[in-house]
Design an enzyme around this catalytic site. Structure first.
Site, PDB file in Angstrom:
ATOM      1  N   ASP A 500       0.857  -1.175   0.000  1.00  0.00           N
ATOM      2  CA  ASP A 500       0.000   0.000   0.000  1.00  0.00           C
ATOM      3  C   ASP A 500       0.912   1.251   0.000  1.00  0.00           C
ATOM      4  O   ASP A 500       2.136   1.148   0.077  1.00  0.00           O
ATOM      5  CB  ASP A 500      -0.950  -0.036   1.212  1.00  0.00           C
ATOM      6  CG  ASP A 500      -2.206   0.793   0.967  1.00  0.00           C
ATOM      7  OD1 ASP A 500      -2.139   1.783   0.213  1.00  0.00           O
ATOM      8  OD2 ASP A 500      -3.272   0.470   1.537  1.00  0.00           O
ATOM      9  N   GLU A 693     -11.332   6.224   3.276  1.00  0.00           N
ATOM     10  CA  GLU A 693     -10.427   5.671   4.300  1.00  0.00           C
ATOM     11  C   GLU A 693     -10.777   6.154   5.707  1.00  0.00           C
ATOM     12  O   GLU A 693     -11.944   6.270   6.059  1.00  0.00           O
ATOM     13  CB  GLU A 693      -8.976   5.950   3.907  1.00  0.00           C
ATOM     14  CG  GLU A 693      -8.646   5.324   2.538  1.00  0.00           C
ATOM     15  CD  GLU A 693      -7.170   5.307   2.207  1.00  0.00           C
ATOM     16  OE1 GLU A 693      -6.350   5.033   3.078  1.00  0.00           O
ATOM     17  OE2 GLU A 693      -6.845   5.558   1.024  1.00  0.00           O
TER      18      GLU A 693
HETATM   19  C1  BGC Z   1      -5.159   2.962   0.096  1.00  0.00           C
HETATM   20  C2  BGC Z   1      -5.176   2.005  -1.052  1.00  0.00           C
HETATM   21  C3  BGC Z   1      -4.896   2.732  -2.335  1.00  0.00           C
HETATM   22  C4  BGC Z   1      -3.594   3.508  -2.232  1.00  0.00           C
HETATM   23  C5  BGC Z   1      -3.242   4.279  -3.474  1.00  0.00           C
HETATM   24  C6  BGC Z   1      -3.924   3.834   0.091  1.00  0.00           C
HETATM   25  O1  BGC Z   1      -4.022   4.811   1.071  1.00  0.00           O
HETATM   26  O2  BGC Z   1      -5.238   2.248   1.309  1.00  0.00           O
HETATM   27  O3  BGC Z   1      -6.411   1.360  -1.104  1.00  0.00           O
HETATM   28  O4  BGC Z   1      -4.855   1.821  -3.396  1.00  0.00           O
HETATM   29  O5  BGC Z   1      -3.685   4.402  -1.157  1.00  0.00           O
HETATM   30  O6  BGC Z   1      -4.050   5.382  -3.655  1.00  0.00           O
HETATM   31  C1  BGC Z   2      -3.638  10.032  -1.732  1.00  0.00           C
HETATM   32  C2  BGC Z   2      -4.323   8.720  -1.588  1.00  0.00           C
HETATM   33  C3  BGC Z   2      -3.609   7.927  -0.588  1.00  0.00           C
HETATM   34  C4  BGC Z   2      -3.435   8.686   0.713  1.00  0.00           C
HETATM   35  C5  BGC Z   2      -2.584   7.899   1.653  1.00  0.00           C
HETATM   36  C6  BGC Z   2      -3.593  10.731  -0.402  1.00  0.00           C
HETATM   37  O1  BGC Z   2      -2.985  11.960  -0.525  1.00  0.00           O
HETATM   38  O2  BGC Z   2      -4.274  10.797  -2.665  1.00  0.00           O
HETATM   39  O3  BGC Z   2      -4.354   8.026  -2.783  1.00  0.00           O
HETATM   40  O4  BGC Z   2      -4.310   6.753  -0.379  1.00  0.00           O
HETATM   41  O5  BGC Z   2      -2.887   9.953   0.505  1.00  0.00           O
HETATM   42  O6  BGC Z   2      -2.430   8.527   2.875  1.00  0.00           O
END
Ligand code: BGC
Ligand code: BGC
Length: 812
Positions: A500, A693
């Protein structure tokens, strides 16, 4: 050749009706190391059943092998659907009927209907479905003495394929049944291998070794991978293991340069959910395609090995981060359709739109068994059970990955996530800890991954969360047991594990060699890395780690072999660039029609008193609530930006108000008293603010806590009948609002096509959506899930749910 000892597979067993004979043998792949064989199909005269052998090659097929437990709520007197049988108890002489009911509520058949003597009775599932239902989703209902117990058995199946004149049916999850008695052959198959058919003799016997070999295409791919790998230096191999974040401006991290990409031989480039507008370029398919193709050009023209990058993005409900693409409902809504063909089509359209832009790797689907309504990612999974995530997760994967032909132009690599158990963390805390036993983990969270491996899933993303075993909290990024023992050697996963977002430093503190070694030795093959300095640090750490014997060189070869295998399998070497023909079809009327169909089928009618629905076209309908006019609200998170926003522009589609106005002749918008007083009926559209998230985690998912919820009471006070349309990412407590509404519709996060809501509210189409979550009646009940719930899983208390799993009304 190495072989495994057989233990009854933990989540799939099968009932074999092979004329009462027992057959034994060993299934082997002629590869080093041998791979677990994903499925063995026993084909029977008129039908067939599928036995899975995920962790071993040794099989025993006999009539005593039991069917897997169905999911059931144990209705009084109905002991359930276990060991392939439905059983019930009669206190006195009683009349009992067993019906199989389609999701539309029609009875497909009533295989049992008679009076039973006092005592226990049971029927094998196979005898119930025999000749009655084709593959599909059914409920089984037991009616006793006038009382009807709808057992939560969902008999699910997938489309039929024909093998050698006999009908082969792949059956998922809850059921295993056979519709014949005379066995004729054993068919052993694993995607990427040639199937082998062995006739079954007339008497019990040992069939010996049944060996399967790779298909010629796969053999060729393995040879190409080996030749390329033999030429690569350690640093080049390390480069392939990096997935670097695209960062046009370098505004919050150091910028990814052409030098990184070409000189370091980076294997993959990705963008996160909030990167769409970073470079000030228009957020369109054309400009993204140009940016991705430019990077590919740099790699192919100036890197030493000219190995194409595989570009990745989170296209979680269509390519929703980029303006003007088709936006589908989020998974929770797709779950309620229960429609494998439709969900596969969503995958196909998404893959083609991705290919048009140059995205060849989708961090999707999320196949979490969502066990807690508090979790902010609840909407990303299809529902609360492994069955629904197996059924629709595999359909999605098939659609994304070219329906079994990954080399086909328009197929892209899928990513099942987040491994293992992301939906089961304590209190539903995103990236939190979970403390279930391995038995529970395997029963509740693993089956959908086993099924994904059978679909030859290209990639799997280990999760940020921790699984506590023996008092140690194992962050999944660093967990050898889950990534290697369970997934790779256990299930035979042959794609690659992608971390991730910056998961290595998140789990371990940095990209220093100790941390990188821990992750790679656990089984991680590619690291999603943010920032140029970090990409360099990762590569240095791999080189240092191998040179100092912290990481076995063979582990690096294995990781790179997996990455190259996927690049060859998906035709990256042949078609590295974006495809303008697919780009020109983005958001075509045909694709939008599919999205609209998804919306229609995802809506779940929870209440409909006095047949207030369907609305009549000529009625005076007042639409209230700001979410009725917001595409951003109906699309939720992962749309244009990571968190989404009610104010987003750039989303293609139609709001719910526009949809209603298109179909009705007298539809107005407003919520002042005068407007409401003028209505025949009021449709109030409201729900959660978009989130993604951890920002979506909530202590109490309660509708009345939402900013707009007061509107329901206001509408009710007008004295006109109120229809509530909820836009939510999860079931929410609605005890306050329920008495104020004649009808309640769970519309989830339907995406771009608000017209699909109108189609059903006006009755042009009936409701068909069925819940994939148990709907709580009170806060104390959360978390609430349909059975079986394991003793070490968190569970709320306090009686019956408001609506059970599988619930949903129709007009008929
Ligand atoms: C998420 C993933 C995602 C990745 C890329 C992460 O924070 O948990 O599901 O694919 O970011 O954006
Ligand atoms: C990104 C997401 C990612 C996240 C992780 C964001 O800034 O756009 O894709 O999952 O940060 O913390």
């Amino acid at each position: 050749m190495h072989c495994y000892r057989f233990l009854i597979p933990f989540f799939f067993t099968a009932n074999i009706y092979a004329a009462g004979h027992t057959y034994t043998g060993r299934i082997v792949t002629n590869t080093t190391p041998p791979l677990p064989v994903a499925s063995a199909t026993v084909s029977i005269a008129n039908s067939s059943i599928t036995a899975y052998s995920d962790s071993t090659g040794i099989f025993t097929l006999n009539p005593a092998t039991s069917l897997r437990d169905g999911r059931s709520r144990h209705a009084q007197g109905v002991t359930g659907f276990t060991n392939g049988t439905v059983s019930f108890f009669c206190k006195k002489k009683e009349e009992v009927r067993i019906d199989l009911i389609t999701l539309k509520g029609r009875t497909a058949g009533s295989p049992v209907h008679r009076r039973f003597a006092p005592g226990n009775h049971s029927f094998p599932l196979s005898s119930l479905v025999n000749g009655i239902c084709s593959p599909g989703v059914y409920m089984a209902a037991v009616t006793k003495t006038g009382e009807r117990h709808t057992a939560k058995l969902l008999v699910t199946g997938t489309s039929a394929v024909s093998t050698g004149g006999s009908h082969t049916r792949a059956i998922h999850g809850t059921d295993r049944f056979a519709a014949g008695t005379a066995a004729d052959s054993l068919i052993v198959s694993r995607k990427g291998f040639l199937p082998v058919t062995r006739p079954l003799p007339d008497s019990s016997s040992d069939l010996g070794d049944v060996a399967i070999t790779r298909t010629p295409e796969e053999k060729e791919i393995e040879q190409k991978v080996d030749s390329l790998l033999a030429l690569m230096t350690l640093a080049e191999k390390a480069g392939q293991m990096v997935q670097a974040q695209i960062n046009f401006t370098g505004s919050y991290h150091d910028r990814l340069t052409d030098e990184d990409i070409a000189v370091k031989g980076i294997g993959s480039v990705f963008n996160g959910g909030s990167d769409a507008s970073l470079d000030g370029q228009p957020n369109t398919p054309d400009s993204w395609a140009a940016a991705i193709d430019r990077i590919q050009g740099v790699v192919l023209n100036s890197s030493s090995r000219k190995i194409p990058i595989i570009y990745a993005q989170d296209c979680v409900h269509g390519v929703a981060e980029i303006d003007g693409c088709t936006v589908f409902p989020h998974n929770i809504g797709l779950g309620c359709t229960w429609d494998t063909a439709l969900v596969a089509e969503v995958g196909r359209i998404t893959a083609r739109e991705c290919t048009g832009i140059g995205i060849r790797f989708n961090f999707w689907p999320c196949i979490a068994s969502v066990r807690n309504e508090r979790w902010g990612r609840a909407y990303e999974g299809f529902g609360e059970t492994p069955e629904i995530n197996t059924l629709l997760g595999t359909a999605y994967i098939r659609g994304l990955q070219g329906d079994g032909t990954p080399s086909k132009v328009g197929a892209i690599a899928a990513c099942a996530k987040h491994f293992l158990g992301d939906g089961g963390t304590n209190d539903g805390i995103n990236n939190g800890e979970m403390s279930v036993s391995e038995t529970t983990m395997r029963a509740v969270h693993l089956p959908q991954y086993a099924a994904s491996v059978r679909e030859q899933i290209a990639t799997i993303m280990p999760s940020y969360h921790s699984w506590i075993r023996d008092t140690t909290a194992w962050v999944q990024t660093l967990d050898y047991h889950s990534q290697t023992s369970i997934l790779k050697t256990g299930l035979g996963f042959d794609g690659f594990c992608i971390s991730d977002w910056d998961a290595i430093p998140r789990a371990c503190g940095s990209y220093e060699a100790e941390c990188v070694a821990q992750a790679i030795n656990a089984g991680l093959d590619m690291a999603m890395v943010v920032g140029d300095v970090n990409c360099g640090a990762f590569i240095d750490a791999v080189t240092y780690g191998v040179e100092n014997e912290m990481i076995p060189a063979a582990r690096i070869d294995d990781a790179v072999r997996r990455i190259l295998r996927i690049k060859f399998r998906f035709g990256l070497f042949d078609h590295p660039y974006s495809d303008p023909a697919f780009r020109s079809q983005i958001n075509s009327p045909e694709s939008r029609a599919v999205a609209r169909e998804c919306v229609r089928k995802s809506l779940v009618l929870l209440k409909n008193d006095d047949t207030v629905l369907p609305l009549k076209k000529e009625e005076r309908i007042v639409v209230a609530g700001p979410w009725a006019t917001s595409l951003g609200a109906q699309c939720g998170g992962w749309t244009i930006s990571w968190q989404g926003s009610v104010d987003h522009t750039g989303i293609s589609g139609q709001t719910i108000l526009q949809g209603l106005q298109e179909l009705g002749s007298n539809v107005t918008y407003g919520d002042d008293d005068a407007t409401l007083a003028n209505a025949d009926k009021i449709v109030v559209v409201l729900g959660e603010l978009p989130y993604a998230e951890q920002y979506g985690d909530t202590e109490v998912p309660d509708l009345s806590q939402l900013e707009n919820a007061y509107l329901v009471e206001q509408c009710f006070n007008s004295g006109k009948p109120v229809v509530l349309v909820m836009l939510t990412g999860r079931p929410m407590l609605i005890d306050t609002e329920l008495p104020w509404c004649k009808a309640v519709v769970a519309a989830w996060l339907p995406g771009g096509e608000g017209g699909g809501v109108a189609d059903v509210l006006f009755g042009d189409h009936d409701f068909s959506g069925k819940l994939t979550h148990t709907w709580p009646a009170s806060a104390q009940q959360i978390p609430i899930n349909t059975g079986p719930v394991y003793p070490d899983e968190q569970q709320g208390s306090g009686g019956e749910p408001l609506y059970p799993y599988g619930y949903g009304l129709t007009y008929q």
